[in-house]
Design a protein around this motif. Structure first.
Motif, PDB file in Angstrom:
ATOM      1  N   LYS A   1      34.946  64.996  41.869  1.00 59.98           N
ATOM      2  CA  LYS A   1      35.461  64.078  40.859  1.00 59.98           C
ATOM      3  C   LYS A   1      36.938  63.829  41.130  1.00 59.98           C
ATOM      4  CE  LYS A   1      35.782  63.667  35.865  1.00 59.98           C
ATOM      5  NZ  LYS A   1      35.440  64.260  34.583  1.00 59.98           N
TER       6      LYS A   1
ATOM      7  N   HIS B   1      43.188  54.188  34.457  1.00 53.74           N
ATOM      8  CA  HIS B   1      41.815  54.034  33.963  1.00 53.74           C
ATOM      9  C   HIS B   1      41.512  52.618  33.478  1.00 53.74           C
ATOM     10  CE1 HIS B   1      40.440  58.197  34.168  1.00 53.74           C
ATOM     11  NE2 HIS B   1      41.707  58.520  33.966  1.00 53.74           N
TER      12      HIS B   1
ATOM     13  N   MET C   1      44.335  57.628  38.277  1.00 58.52           N
ATOM     14  CA  MET C   1      45.596  57.458  37.555  1.00 58.52           C
ATOM     15  C   MET C   1      45.516  56.309  36.554  1.00 58.52           C
ATOM     16  SD  MET C   1      47.189  59.914  38.513  1.00 58.52           S
ATOM     17  CE  MET C   1      48.732  59.621  37.655  1.00 58.52           C
TER      18      MET C   1
ATOM     19  N   GLU D   1      43.579  54.007  45.459  1.00 58.70           N
ATOM     20  CA  GLU D   1      43.701  55.467  45.377  1.00 58.70           C
ATOM     21  C   GLU D   1      42.706  56.106  46.330  1.00 58.70           C
ATOM     22  OE1 GLU D   1      43.654  57.162  41.458  1.00 58.70           O
ATOM     23  OE2 GLU D   1      44.566  55.359  40.584  1.00 58.70           O
TER      24      GLU D   1
ATOM     25  N   GLU E   1      41.928  67.673  48.083  1.00 61.02           N
ATOM     26  CA  GLU E   1      41.291  68.699  47.252  1.00 61.02           C
ATOM     27  C   GLU E   1      40.411  69.572  48.113  1.00 61.02           C
ATOM     28  OE1 GLU E   1      39.413  68.409  43.588  1.00 61.02           O
ATOM     29  OE2 GLU E   1      40.745  66.820  42.816  1.00 61.02           O
TER      30      GLU E   1
ATOM     31  N   ASP F   1      32.112  58.443  37.500  1.00 62.65           N
ATOM     32  CA  ASP F   1      33.380  58.897  38.079  1.00 62.65           C
ATOM     33  C   ASP F   1      33.223  60.083  39.028  1.00 62.65           C
ATOM     34  OD1 ASP F   1      32.645  60.764  36.305  1.00 62.65           O
ATOM     35  OD2 ASP F   1      34.567  60.863  35.239  1.00 62.65           O
ATOM     36  N   SER F   2      31.995  60.365  39.485  1.00 64.37           N
ATOM     37  CA  SER F   2      31.837  61.509  40.376  1.00 64.37           C
ATOM     38  C   SER F   2      30.626  61.352  41.298  1.00 64.37           C
ATOM     39  CB  SER F   2      31.700  62.799  39.562  1.00 64.37           C
ATOM     40  OG  SER F   2      30.530  62.738  38.798  1.00 64.37           O
TER      41      SER F   2
ATOM     42  N   VAL G   1      50.399  68.257  40.641  1.00 61.95           N
ATOM     43  CA  VAL G   1      49.485  67.238  40.126  1.00 61.95           C
ATOM     44  C   VAL G   1      50.029  65.851  40.429  1.00 61.95           C
ATOM     45  CG1 VAL G   1      48.551  66.212  38.004  1.00 61.95           C
ATOM     46  CG2 VAL G   1      48.443  68.698  38.356  1.00 61.95           C
TER      47      VAL G   1
ATOM     48  N   SER H   1      49.779  64.850  44.007  1.00 64.47           N
ATOM     49  CA  SER H   1      48.430  64.691  44.550  1.00 64.47           C
ATOM     50  C   SER H   1      47.798  63.372  44.088  1.00 64.47           C
ATOM     51  CB  SER H   1      47.552  65.861  44.122  1.00 64.47           C
ATOM     52  OG  SER H   1      47.333  65.770  42.736  1.00 64.47           O
ATOM     53  N   THR H   2      48.568  62.533  43.425  1.00 61.41           N
ATOM     54  CA  THR H   2      47.924  61.342  42.863  1.00 61.41           C
ATOM     55  C   THR H   2      47.454  60.372  43.943  1.00 61.41           C
ATOM     56  OG1 THR H   2      50.113  60.462  42.548  1.00 61.41           O
ATOM     57  CG2 THR H   2      49.014  61.385  40.614  1.00 61.41           C
TER      58      THR H   2
ATOM     59  N   THR I   1      41.161  60.000  47.614  1.00 60.67           N
ATOM     60  CA  THR I   1      41.121  61.455  47.486  1.00 60.67           C
ATOM     61  C   THR I   1      40.329  62.016  48.654  1.00 60.67           C
ATOM     62  OG1 THR I   1      41.073  61.189  45.096  1.00 60.67           O
ATOM     63  CG2 THR I   1      40.581  63.393  45.944  1.00 60.67           C
TER      64      THR I   1
ATOM     65  N   GLN J   1      40.778  62.405  40.773  1.00 58.10           N
ATOM     66  CA  GLN J   1      41.638  62.085  39.633  1.00 58.10           C
ATOM     67  C   GLN J   1      41.971  60.609  39.693  1.00 58.10           C
ATOM     68  OE1 GLN J   1      44.917  64.741  40.068  1.00 58.10           O
ATOM     69  NE2 GLN J   1      43.888  66.351  38.882  1.00 58.10           N
TER      70      GLN J   1
END
Ligand code: NAG
Ligand code: NAG
Ligand code: NAG
Length: 461
Positions: A36, A42, A40, A109, A23, A82-83, A14, A17-18, A111, A38
């Protein structure tokens, strides 16, 4: 210890993978997915950017949402805070989708979502007939040679992997291929159709001369006539097989003409009526009142050109009440009434007797065999025996008893004594009459003597 190591490994994964997280998302053509990332930190108000290769799919910032006008993606995307959701995935959508979270035009960030395909194949393609072999296969693309775990769940939700399998009605429904990658489950679904008739009732249908007959047969709701016709149906018919022991022959009752209008043609209808519209997949037969000769098996059959048949058998029993010694009775007599079905009664069914309204007899109302030690005229009339399941009335039978009053001993005695008295009186009257007649004759005789001349010299001088 092992658990601890596992937890540490997962935690490390985890943490690693930040930033620039990777994914893997498995899905199948036609499904929807929600991506969605992640986040880090918020506390930041990021600008969200979603892209596929060099196509800007969507973005979200304080000024609003923006979606790609690319015709491959148009109307397929929706954003929440957020998605990103992609609906109705097509072949062209598999690949890498990148989500960047930016602050002041600098990516903080990232992903990478790798959208991988699950392919499900079904052989033969549905619909199947019971007994035919079904094969399901599930294939998943791999990322970096990481093979996911794959297994199937049957429609009952149990793990099932032995293919091919001989199809039964149990195999009808939605099968799920579960792809497990990095501990994450992804599912692909496939619908298997196994054409069959709805199961026949497990216990007999009951009827009688005074209660209706219903012989059910239907095609389940989740199977259409089109699916049945797709399997080249040849014939649909009803047959009757009289209860063994009777000398009656078996007979074809109805055949369904399979043109567009679907209509029943009677062969030997025996007073039975098919349900109105076979298009509704209700193939039941009904009759207003049952008959003793109607006892037996009713078989509803679908026959396919391949030679396979589907059938459902309904046992029909006819209720009747038997009276010993008969229905014409004299008051005071012992009477036995038996409510019979031609076989022992299943334990989940109950009987209930109802005597005529004027009857004062309260027999044990739940026994098939009633012993009435002595009946009186008030017990005459209609006796009813009802068959119930819990409180539902299934069928009933009736018998009419005629009970004549009996001459009792003292009534006989009175009649005899009255007769004797009458006879005695008669004799007395006759005797009296005769006596009187004789007396009168005697008197007349004496009078006559007087009229005769008296002998002379007899007079006193
Ligand atoms: C089928 O039709 C019969 C007679 O019309 C009816 O009594 C029965 O309830 C129907 N069955 C179903 C499952 O609809
Ligand atoms: C009624 O049943 C009882 C017991 O089964 C039997 O003893 C009796 O003889 C029967 N009576 C008649 C009239 O059948
Ligand atoms: C009906 O009877 C069955 C068994 O005979 C029982 O399981 C069920 O609970 C009953 N239903 C009602 C509504 O009484």
């Amino acid at each position: 210890m092992q658990n601890l190591i596992q937890s540490v490994l997962i935690l490390m994964a985890v943490l690693m993978s930040t930033r620039g997280a990777e994914e893997v998302v498995y899905t199948q053509v036609g499904d929807s997915i929600t991506l969605k990332p992640q986040v880090m930190d918020h506390s930041q108000k990021y600008y969200w950017h979603w892209s596929f290769g060099n196509v800007e799919l969507a973005s979200l910032n304080p000024y609003g949402k923006h979606f790609s006008s690319d015709k491959l993606w148009k109307d397929k995307l929706s954003l929440s805070d957020d998605s990103l959701t992609i609906n109705n995935i097509q072949q062209e959508h598999f690949g890498k989708i990148v989500c960047d979270l930016r602050l002041n035009r600098i990516t903080k960030e990232t992903t990478n979502f790798h959208i991988l395909k699950i392919s499900v194949t079904m052989k033969p393609p549905s619909p199947l007939l019971p007994g035919e072999y079904l094969s399901l296969a599930c294939d998943a693309e791999t990322q970096n040679n990481q093979r996911p775990q794959i297994h199937w769940l049957n429609p009952q939700g149990m793990v099932y992997n032995q293919f091919p399998v001989q199809a039964t009605r149990q195999h009808h429904g939605q099968w799920t291929c579960v792809v497990i990658n990095n501990g994450k489950e992804n599912k692909a679904k496939v619908s298997v159709t196994v054409v069959d008739l709805s199961p026949a009732p497990s216990r007999p249908q009951y009827t009688s001369k005074v209660s209706p007959l219903n012989v059910p047969c239907s095609i389940p709701d989740d199977i259409s006539w089109e699916q049945i016709k797709a399997r080249d149906i040849q014939e649909v018919h009803w047959d009757f097989f009289p209860k063994s022991g009777s000398n009656l022959p078996s007979e074809r009752l109805f055949s369904l003409s399979l043109n567009n209008s679907l209509t029943w043609n009677p062969d030997q209808n025996k007073g039975l009526k098919p349900a109105k519209d076979p298009k509704t997949k209700n193939l039941s037969l009904t009759k207003r009142l049952g008959r003793e000769e109607g006892r037996g098996d009713y078989v509803c059959t679908l026959k396919f050109k391949s030679g396979r048949t589907l059938s459902s058998t309904v046992h029909v029993e006819v209720m009747q009440i038997v009276s010993s010694p008969g229905t014409d009775l004299i008051s005071g007599q012992q009477v036995n009434l038996t409510c019979s079905f031609g076989h022992p009664l299943p334990s989940d069914l109950q009987l209930k007797w109802t005597p005529p309204a004027r009857s004062s007899l309260i027999p044990d109302p739940h026994r098939a065999h009633l012993i009435l030690p002595a009946v009186w005229t008030g017990d005459g009339g209609r006796w009813k025996c009802e068959l119930q399941q819990n409180t539902t009335l299934l069928a009933w039978a009736v018998i009419d008893l005629k009970i004549e009053p009996k001459l009792s001993l003292w009534m006989l005695a009175i009649i005899c004594s009255v007769t004797v008295i009458v006879i005695l009186l008669l004799i007395f009257v006759i005797i009296l009459y005769r006596r009187r007649q004789r007396k009168r004759r005697h008197l007349r005789h004496r009078l006559c003597q007087c009229k005769n001349p008296k002998p002379k010299g007899f007079y006193r001088t």
